[in-house]
Design a protein around this motif. Structure first.
Motif, PDB file in Angstrom:
ATOM      1  N   THR A  28       0.843  -1.200   0.000  1.00 29.41           N
ATOM      2  CA  THR A  28       0.000   0.000   0.000  1.00 29.41           C
ATOM      3  C   THR A  28       0.874   1.243   0.000  1.00 29.41           C
ATOM      4  O   THR A  28       1.838   1.329   0.759  1.00 29.41           O
ATOM      5  N   ALA A  29       0.540   2.203  -0.856  1.00 28.18           N
ATOM      6  CA  ALA A  29       1.310   3.443  -0.971  1.00 28.18           C
ATOM      7  C   ALA A  29       0.426   4.652  -0.718  1.00 28.18           C
ATOM      8  O   ALA A  29      -0.770   4.640  -1.017  1.00 28.18           O
ATOM      9  N   LEU A  30       1.015   5.683  -0.169  1.00 29.10           N
ATOM     10  CA  LEU A  30       0.376   6.988  -0.037  1.00 29.10           C
ATOM     11  C   LEU A  30       0.799   7.849  -1.213  1.00 29.10           C
ATOM     12  O   LEU A  30       1.982   7.899  -1.564  1.00 29.10           O
ATOM     13  N   CYS A  31      -0.152   8.532  -1.831  1.00 29.74           N
ATOM     14  CA  CYS A  31       0.144   9.446  -2.941  1.00 29.74           C
ATOM     15  C   CYS A  31      -0.449  10.813  -2.626  1.00 29.74           C
ATOM     16  O   CYS A  31      -1.671  10.988  -2.636  1.00 29.74           O
ATOM     17  N   ILE A  32       0.402  11.778  -2.329  1.00 29.00           N
ATOM     18  CA  ILE A  32      -0.016  13.146  -2.006  1.00 29.00           C
ATOM     19  C   ILE A  32       0.111  13.996  -3.270  1.00 29.00           C
ATOM     20  O   ILE A  32       1.193  14.118  -3.840  1.00 29.00           O
ATOM     21  N   VAL A  33      -0.994  14.587  -3.692  1.00 28.04           N
ATOM     22  CA  VAL A  33      -1.054  15.260  -4.990  1.00 28.04           C
ATOM     23  C   VAL A  33      -1.085  16.793  -4.859  1.00 28.04           C
ATOM     24  O   VAL A  33      -1.998  17.351  -4.236  1.00 28.04           O
ATOM     25  N   THR A 143       0.644  17.251 -16.389  1.00 29.81           N
ATOM     26  CA  THR A 143      -0.740  16.904 -16.673  1.00 29.81           C
ATOM     27  C   THR A 143      -1.489  16.886 -15.350  1.00 29.81           C
ATOM     28  O   THR A 143      -0.892  17.073 -14.292  1.00 29.81           O
ATOM     29  N   ASP A 144      -2.793  16.659 -15.387  1.00 32.50           N
ATOM     30  CA  ASP A 144      -3.545  16.565 -14.140  1.00 32.50           C
ATOM     31  C   ASP A 144      -3.186  15.296 -13.380  1.00 32.50           C
ATOM     32  O   ASP A 144      -2.856  15.326 -12.200  1.00 32.50           O
ATOM     33  N   SER A 145      -3.275  14.145 -14.030  1.00 34.27           N
ATOM     34  CA  SER A 145      -3.081  12.868 -13.355  1.00 34.27           C
ATOM     35  C   SER A 145      -1.612  12.558 -13.110  1.00 34.27           C
ATOM     36  O   SER A 145      -0.763  12.796 -13.973  1.00 34.27           O
ATOM     37  N   VAL A 146      -1.336  12.009 -11.936  1.00 30.90           N
ATOM     38  CA  VAL A 146       0.022  11.556 -11.634  1.00 30.90           C
ATOM     39  C   VAL A 146       0.395  10.367 -12.511  1.00 30.90           C
ATOM     40  O   VAL A 146       1.572  10.081 -12.738  1.00 30.90           O
ATOM     41  N   SER A 177      -8.411  12.793 -11.476  1.00 28.18           N
ATOM     42  CA  SER A 177      -7.717  12.198 -12.623  1.00 28.18           C
ATOM     43  C   SER A 177      -6.768  11.094 -12.171  1.00 28.18           C
ATOM     44  O   SER A 177      -6.658  10.045 -12.819  1.00 28.18           O
ATOM     45  N   THR A 178      -6.093  11.325 -11.057  1.00 28.23           N
ATOM     46  CA  THR A 178      -5.167  10.329 -10.527  1.00 28.23           C
ATOM     47  C   THR A 178      -5.912   9.092 -10.048  1.00 28.23           C
ATOM     48  O   THR A 178      -5.504   7.954 -10.337  1.00 28.23           O
ATOM     49  N   VAL A 179      -7.004   9.298  -9.334  1.00 26.10           N
ATOM     50  CA  VAL A 179      -7.811   8.173  -8.854  1.00 26.10           C
ATOM     51  C   VAL A 179      -8.273   7.313 -10.025  1.00 26.10           C
ATOM     52  O   VAL A 179      -8.156   6.077 -10.010  1.00 26.10           O
ATOM     53  N   ARG A 180      -8.800   7.946 -11.050  1.00 26.73           N
ATOM     54  CA  ARG A 180      -9.295   7.198 -12.216  1.00 26.73           C
ATOM     55  C   ARG A 180      -8.166   6.469 -12.936  1.00 26.73           C
ATOM     56  O   ARG A 180      -8.325   5.331 -13.394  1.00 26.73           O
ATOM     57  N   GLY A 181      -7.021   7.135 -13.080  1.00 26.87           N
ATOM     58  CA  GLY A 181      -5.881   6.508 -13.742  1.00 26.87           C
ATOM     59  C   GLY A 181      -5.413   5.266 -13.009  1.00 26.87           C
ATOM     60  O   GLY A 181      -5.098   4.239 -13.627  1.00 26.87           O
ATOM     61  N   LEU A 182      -5.368   5.349 -11.697  1.00 25.96           N
ATOM     62  CA  LEU A 182      -4.962   4.201 -10.884  1.00 25.96           C
ATOM     63  C   LEU A 182      -5.983   3.074 -10.991  1.00 25.96           C
ATOM     64  O   LEU A 182      -5.627   1.903 -11.163  1.00 25.96           O
ATOM     65  N   ALA A 183      -7.252   3.436 -10.880  1.00 24.52           N
ATOM     66  CA  ALA A 183      -8.318   2.434 -10.933  1.00 24.52           C
ATOM     67  C   ALA A 183      -8.338   1.719 -12.281  1.00 24.52           C
ATOM     68  O   ALA A 183      -8.515   0.498 -12.346  1.00 24.52           O
ATOM     69  N   ASP A 184      -8.153   2.466 -13.355  1.00 21.17           N
ATOM     70  CA  ASP A 184      -8.163   1.875 -14.691  1.00 21.17           C
ATOM     71  C   ASP A 184      -7.011   0.896 -14.894  1.00 21.17           C
ATOM     72  O   ASP A 184      -7.085   0.011 -15.758  1.00 21.17           O
ATOM     73  N   GLU A 185      -5.959   1.036 -14.100  1.00 20.46           N
ATOM     74  CA  GLU A 185      -4.823   0.124 -14.192  1.00 20.46           C
ATOM     75  C   GLU A 185      -4.958  -1.063 -13.249  1.00 20.46           C
ATOM     76  O   GLU A 185      -4.032  -1.870 -13.114  1.00 20.46           O
ATOM     77  N   GLY A 186      -6.109  -1.160 -12.577  1.00 21.59           N
ATOM     78  CA  GLY A 186      -6.369  -2.311 -11.736  1.00 21.59           C
ATOM     79  C   GLY A 186      -5.927  -2.183 -10.300  1.00 21.59           C
ATOM     80  O   GLY A 186      -5.977  -3.167  -9.543  1.00 21.59           O
ATOM     81  N   LEU A 187      -5.505  -0.999  -9.898  1.00 19.82           N
ATOM     82  CA  LEU A 187      -5.118  -0.786  -8.507  1.00 19.82           C
ATOM     83  C   LEU A 187      -6.341  -0.462  -7.660  1.00 19.82           C
ATOM     84  O   LEU A 187      -7.293   0.157  -8.134  1.00 19.82           O
TER      85      LEU A 187
END
Length: 233
Positions: A28-33, A143-146, A177-187
């Protein structure tokens, strides 16, 4: 598992129970945006531009939320992750060239998203209570997403990360954008509602309702910490 019904959208408003959230703290990782000097400080960067434009009054609630709620909760999460030797990462808006030619088209466009923040500038640095430490990952993005146009997803895969706890600003843009990008990659994604902020509370709440359950689990800081504690050895 019960959810805060404040953040249930039309699609889930009749659902009473949801599956329990499980995770492995070691994965599990923390991502501060984007909690950077440019956007957080009241006497620098965007705040000065708002004051010059005569718009400061309407931004005061946003900065009050940052100072009183978002930054303290991010520090609480950051300290918890560090104390438990969990992965910490940061995503920040920062370009490599001083002229900003390496920015994405959206950051070169006129309007809200137009910004030029060089990686070495004071503006680009994470606000002082959240300063990255040695061995913590800092991802520069234009960009918006990490996850877009960076090696962040690859790094997560190399480290075996399966769950990402996302915080930061603004909820309805770079965080979403970051949440969606992560979710789309299966995380699996947890978005911490009281560690994020939008320009207005209305936008913040609306975006969390849209994302919750579909793209992420929306939890509070305390709920997130208690959840992780359940799985710590």
């Amino acid at each position: 598992m019960k959810r805060d019904r404040k953040y249930l959208s039309f699609y889930y408003e009749t659902t009473e129970e949801f599956p329990d959230i499980s995770l492995d703290p070691k994965k599990t990782a923390l991502c501060i945006v984007d909690l950077q000097n440019e956007f957080v400080l009241r006497d620098f960067g965007e705040a000065l531009a708002f004051k010059k434009a005569g718009e400061w009054e309407r931004w005061i609630p946003f900065h009050d939320r940052l100072d009183d709620i978002v930054i303290p909760n991010n520090k609480k999460l950051l300290d918890f992750f560090r104390e438990n030797n969990m992965t910490v990462s940061f995503g920040r808006i920062a370009c490599q060239r001083e002229d900003g030619e390496d920015r994405s088209p959206v950051q070169k466009s006129e309007g809200w998203n137009n910004m030029l923040i060089h990686t070495d500038s004071f503006a680009a640095q994470m606000v002082e209570p959240l300063t990255p430490e040695k061995n913590e990952i800092v991802v520069n993005k234009t960009t918006d997403s990490v996850t877009t146009g960076t090696n962040y997803l690859q790094l997560l895969r190399f480290m075996g990360i399966e769950t990402v706890v996302v915080t930061g600003i603004v909820t309805d843009q770079c965080v979403a954008s970051t949440v969606r990008g992560l979710a789309d990659e299966g995380l699996k994604v947890i978005c911490v509602e009281d560690a994020c902020a939008s320009g207005s509370q209305e936008l913040h709440d609306a975006e969390l309702k849209i994302m919750n359950i579909i793209y992420c689990d929306v939890l509070s800081t305390n709920e997130t910490i208690q959840l992780i504690k359940k799985y710590l050895d």
